[in-house]
Design a protein around this motif. Structure first.
Motif, PDB file in Angstrom:
ATOM      1  N   PHE A  17       0.829  -1.207   0.000  1.00 35.71           N
ATOM      2  CA  PHE A  17       0.000   0.000   0.000  1.00 35.71           C
ATOM      3  C   PHE A  17       0.867   1.263   0.000  1.00 35.71           C
ATOM      4  O   PHE A  17       0.536   2.250  -0.663  1.00 35.71           O
ATOM      5  CB  PHE A  17      -0.933   0.009   1.209  1.00 35.71           C
ATOM      6  N   ALA A  18       1.960   1.240   0.754  1.00 33.65           N
ATOM      7  CA  ALA A  18       2.841   2.409   0.805  1.00 33.65           C
ATOM      8  C   ALA A  18       3.470   2.676  -0.556  1.00 33.65           C
ATOM      9  O   ALA A  18       3.662   3.831  -0.947  1.00 33.65           O
ATOM     10  CB  ALA A  18       3.927   2.205   1.858  1.00 33.65           C
ATOM     11  N   ALA A  19       3.778   1.623  -1.284  1.00 31.40           N
ATOM     12  CA  ALA A  19       4.439   1.778  -2.582  1.00 31.40           C
ATOM     13  C   ALA A  19       3.466   2.142  -3.694  1.00 31.40           C
ATOM     14  O   ALA A  19       3.810   2.906  -4.603  1.00 31.40           O
ATOM     15  CB  ALA A  19       5.173   0.488  -2.942  1.00 31.40           C
ATOM     16  N   ASN A  20       2.236   1.620  -3.622  1.00 28.75           N
ATOM     17  CA  ASN A  20       1.320   1.739  -4.761  1.00 28.75           C
ATOM     18  C   ASN A  20      -0.005   2.417  -4.455  1.00 28.75           C
ATOM     19  O   ASN A  20      -0.820   2.609  -5.359  1.00 28.75           O
ATOM     20  CB  ASN A  20       1.042   0.343  -5.333  1.00 28.75           C
ATOM     21  N   LEU A  49      -8.319  -4.689   4.640  1.00 26.35           N
ATOM     22  CA  LEU A  49      -6.886  -4.920   4.841  1.00 26.35           C
ATOM     23  C   LEU A  49      -6.145  -3.594   4.955  1.00 26.35           C
ATOM     24  O   LEU A  49      -5.279  -3.424   5.821  1.00 26.35           O
ATOM     25  CB  LEU A  49      -6.331  -5.748   3.679  1.00 26.35           C
ATOM     26  N   TYR A  50      -6.486  -2.656   4.100  1.00 23.50           N
ATOM     27  CA  TYR A  50      -5.852  -1.330   4.133  1.00 23.50           C
ATOM     28  C   TYR A  50      -6.093  -0.647   5.479  1.00 23.50           C
ATOM     29  O   TYR A  50      -5.164  -0.084   6.078  1.00 23.50           O
ATOM     30  CB  TYR A  50      -6.405  -0.485   2.986  1.00 23.50           C
ATOM     31  N   LEU A  51      -7.314  -0.713   5.978  1.00 27.79           N
ATOM     32  CA  LEU A  51      -7.620  -0.105   7.270  1.00 27.79           C
ATOM     33  C   LEU A  51      -6.850  -0.801   8.391  1.00 27.79           C
ATOM     34  O   LEU A  51      -6.330  -0.142   9.304  1.00 27.79           O
ATOM     35  CB  LEU A  51      -9.122  -0.170   7.548  1.00 27.79           C
ATOM     36  N   ASP A  72      10.207   8.693  12.114  1.00 30.15           N
ATOM     37  CA  ASP A  72       9.791   9.061  10.760  1.00 30.15           C
ATOM     38  C   ASP A  72      10.916   8.816   9.761  1.00 30.15           C
ATOM     39  O   ASP A  72      10.675   8.366   8.635  1.00 30.15           O
ATOM     40  CB  ASP A  72       9.363  10.528  10.717  1.00 30.15           C
ATOM     41  N   GLU A  73      12.137   9.110  10.174  1.00 30.06           N
ATOM     42  CA  GLU A  73      13.289   8.879   9.302  1.00 30.06           C
ATOM     43  C   GLU A  73      13.435   7.398   8.967  1.00 30.06           C
ATOM     44  O   GLU A  73      13.744   7.034   7.827  1.00 30.06           O
ATOM     45  CB  GLU A  73      14.564   9.384   9.992  1.00 30.06           C
ATOM     46  N   ALA A  74      13.202   6.548   9.950  1.00 27.29           N
ATOM     47  CA  ALA A  74      13.395   5.109   9.766  1.00 27.29           C
ATOM     48  C   ALA A  74      12.192   4.411   9.148  1.00 27.29           C
ATOM     49  O   ALA A  74      12.302   3.252   8.729  1.00 27.29           O
ATOM     50  CB  ALA A  74      13.725   4.459  11.112  1.00 27.29           C
ATOM     51  N   ASN A  75      11.050   5.101   9.091  1.00 24.69           N
ATOM     52  CA  ASN A  75       9.821   4.467   8.598  1.00 24.69           C
ATOM     53  C   ASN A  75       9.136   5.327   7.535  1.00 24.69           C
ATOM     54  O   ASN A  75       8.009   5.810   7.738  1.00 24.69           O
ATOM     55  CB  ASN A  75       8.861   4.214   9.767  1.00 24.69           C
ATOM     56  N   PRO A  76       9.779   5.509   6.394  1.00 25.72           N
ATOM     57  CA  PRO A  76       9.158   6.325   5.343  1.00 25.72           C
ATOM     58  C   PRO A  76       7.852   5.739   4.828  1.00 25.72           C
ATOM     59  O   PRO A  76       7.000   6.483   4.328  1.00 25.72           O
ATOM     60  CB  PRO A  76      10.231   6.355   4.242  1.00 25.72           C
ATOM     61  N   ASP A  77       7.670   4.428   4.962  1.00 29.10           N
ATOM     62  CA  ASP A  77       6.406   3.834   4.528  1.00 29.10           C
ATOM     63  C   ASP A  77       5.245   4.318   5.395  1.00 29.10           C
ATOM     64  O   ASP A  77       4.114   4.456   4.909  1.00 29.10           O
ATOM     65  CB  ASP A  77       6.485   2.305   4.532  1.00 29.10           C
ATOM     66  N   PHE A  78       5.509   4.616   6.659  1.00 33.66           N
ATOM     67  CA  PHE A  78       4.474   5.181   7.528  1.00 33.66           C
ATOM     68  C   PHE A  78       4.045   6.558   7.014  1.00 33.66           C
ATOM     69  O   PHE A  78       2.850   6.872   6.961  1.00 33.66           O
ATOM     70  CB  PHE A  78       4.994   5.285   8.963  1.00 33.66           C
ATOM     71  N   THR A 137       0.089   9.928   4.059  1.00 32.56           N
ATOM     72  CA  THR A 137      -0.146  10.792   2.900  1.00 32.56           C
ATOM     73  C   THR A 137      -1.266  10.238   2.028  1.00 32.56           C
ATOM     74  O   THR A 137      -2.148  10.979   1.573  1.00 32.56           O
ATOM     75  CB  THR A 137       1.144  10.926   2.071  1.00 32.56           C
ATOM     76  N   ILE A 138      -1.232   8.937   1.808  1.00 33.73           N
ATOM     77  CA  ILE A 138      -2.269   8.288   0.993  1.00 33.73           C
ATOM     78  C   ILE A 138      -3.640   8.449   1.641  1.00 33.73           C
ATOM     79  O   ILE A 138      -4.629   8.773   0.970  1.00 33.73           O
ATOM     80  CB  ILE A 138      -1.931   6.796   0.793  1.00 33.73           C
ATOM     81  N   GLU A 139      -3.702   8.264   2.952  1.00 32.55           N
ATOM     82  CA  GLU A 139      -4.995   8.393   3.627  1.00 32.55           C
ATOM     83  C   GLU A 139      -5.486   9.837   3.607  1.00 32.55           C
ATOM     84  O   GLU A 139      -6.694  10.084   3.566  1.00 32.55           O
ATOM     85  CB  GLU A 139      -4.900   7.871   5.059  1.00 32.55           C
TER      86      GLU A 139
END
Length: 244
Positions: free
Chosen positions: A49-52, A83-85, A124-130, A135-137
């Motif tokens: 989800f973070a990537a796409n 699943l996304y939620l 935040d630095e270590a978890n860019p996917d978060f 951002t997506i939400e």
């Protein structure tokens, strides 16, 4: 004859106990396997989800990477949106859990505030996917978050922590002005968030590598010093308004 019957009863009881124990062990193993499967799906789904994004993520890809099936994923999470939620809830639960382990409720308020800021910056630095998930939400205007019964309660802990640090600082005379805990949380989070979400555009425009170690360290201290200065200076907000 009575002894034989008693012995038989004891054997039956022992057999029943052993059978019950084995059944219990099987249930524990099954529960552990189910938990591991669910955790594996959440981990891979977070990356997908973070990537796409929500629309671009593929449940088939998640199933393939977790060596499970779409049917199994839907069994655990009902739908792609479910699943996304669940991924969002799990992501927020993770940062709140690690924050709680900092144990900032007691001790020097300035040190506690610096540690909290440093943690947020580093996380935040270590978890860019978060950052990408949030951002997506936001693109979806928090429409999925609104369906969650846990996210609101889950995130009150950070506000309670900040409020406790502020209160302790005010009581000891270290922090001489009142600040709304949510406002302060937004101030800290926005700087940390921006560094990751806008890293590439900001870096291209201004020729700065925000991921470079020296700059990263400077920004970390800059944010800590700025927040502490704001909390200590009762005229900071007024001065900012006058100069605007």
């Amino acid at each position: 004859m009575t002894t034989d019957i008693a012995d038989t009863d004891r054997v039956d009881e022992t057999g029943d106990a052993e059978s019950g124990l084995r059944a219990g062990q099987r249930r524990v193993k099954q529960r552990d396997r189910t938990t591991k499967t669910r955790d594996d799906i959440l981990l891979v789904a977070r990356e997908e989800f973070a990537a796409n994004g929500l629309s671009g993520a593929r449940v088939d890809a998640i199933a393939e990477r977790t060596r499970t099936s779409k049917r199994m994923i839907y069994y655990h999470f009902s739908s792609k949106e479910g699943l996304y939620l669940a991924v969002l809830e799990h992501a927020y639960a993770d940062i709140r859990k690690v924050e709680a382990e900092l144990r900032l409720a007691d001790g020097d308020p300035v040190d506690a505030m610096r540690r909290l800021i440093g943690f947020t910056f580093d996380y935040d630095e270590a978890n860019p996917d978060f950052i990408r998930l949030v951002t997506i939400e936001n693109i979806h205007r928090a429409s999925h978050m609104r369906q969650s019964s846990s996210l609101g309660r889950l995130n009150t802990s950070i506000i309670d922590t900040i409020a406790a640090i502020l209160r302790r600082g005010q009581e000891t005379g270290v922090f001489r002005r009142e600040v709304d805990p949510i406002d302060l949380h937004m101030l800290i989070s926005s700087f940390c968030f921006f560094r990751i979400s806008n890293r590439h555009t900001f870096g291209h425009i201004f020729g700065r590598d925000l991921g470079e170690a020296t700059m990263r360290g400077r920004h970390r201290v800059l944010l800590q010093d700025a927040v502490i200065a704001l909390l200590r200076d009762p005229h900071a907000a007024g001065t900012a308004r006058e100069g605007a």
